[in-house]
Motif scaffolding. Sequence first.
Motif, PDB file in Angstrom:
ATOM      1  N   TYR A 136      34.141  38.819  51.771  1.00 21.87           N
ATOM      2  CA  TYR A 136      35.046  39.159  50.668  1.00 21.87           C
ATOM      3  C   TYR A 136      34.566  38.522  49.366  1.00 21.87           C
ATOM      4  O   TYR A 136      34.522  39.172  48.315  1.00 21.87           O
ATOM      5  CB  TYR A 136      36.461  38.695  51.009  1.00 21.87           C
ATOM      6  N   GLU A 140      33.343  40.392  45.940  1.00 27.85           N
ATOM      7  CA  GLU A 140      34.024  40.178  44.663  1.00 27.85           C
ATOM      8  C   GLU A 140      33.064  39.690  43.581  1.00 27.85           C
ATOM      9  O   GLU A 140      33.249  39.941  42.397  1.00 27.85           O
ATOM     10  CB  GLU A 140      35.161  39.170  44.836  1.00 27.85           C
ATOM     11  N   LYS A 144      34.648  35.597  40.896  1.00 31.58           N
ATOM     12  CA  LYS A 144      35.685  35.202  41.847  1.00 31.58           C
ATOM     13  C   LYS A 144      35.354  33.834  42.440  1.00 31.58           C
ATOM     14  O   LYS A 144      36.244  32.975  42.587  1.00 31.58           O
ATOM     15  CB  LYS A 144      35.779  36.239  42.971  1.00 31.58           C
TER      16      LYS A 144
END
Length: 210
Positions: A136, A140, A144
């Motif tokens: 993830y 991102e 992030k």
Amino acid sequence: MLNKLKYDDNGLIPAIVQDETSGKVLMLAYMNEEALKKTIETNETWFYSRSRQELWNKGATSGNKQQVKQIAFDCDQDAILITVVPAGPACHTGEESCFFNVLDEEKQTTHDVIHRIVQVIENRRQHPVEGAYTTYLFNEGIDKVLKKVGEEASEIIIGAKNNDKEEIKWEVADLIYHTLVLLNITGVTISDIKQVLYERHMQKKEDANE
């Protein structure tokens, strides 16, 4: 210094090989005087095979060579410690270290946990897993990750101001993890950080002696 070494009756001395980055013990082999000299000359590990009774160069056939960073010997001068940068697994089984058989699985060491996490992060980058948090973060992108680094640093400050040791431990662990992801994204390695710390430490020692 070589003259101080104490070989056994067969002219051999045990040589422990250690990973320079992780500190993990990779293997134990034996050297005679010629093997040690070739190791010093070539900057690669050479050993003496007790079964074949001949010299052998680690990685000559497998490609898993070991670049020598440092050679030390113990206080009794009857054992050698060789610190290396390995090009691949040390064990003929394909394992990273020959010492992978653990007597008590419930007793675990944590000395190389940072390097294990680094390997997992790199694996997630190379082989994304749907639903995995590290995947993830890579999806991102750096912004992030930078946000998370800032958040975790702030939470450490709060935990420290509250003198909450449990919170400090958890938040520092979170900061380290997200920093390791950031290092992966930016191409900076743990070895790079260690080198900077080493140079700073040595400079301070030199300044103190002036």
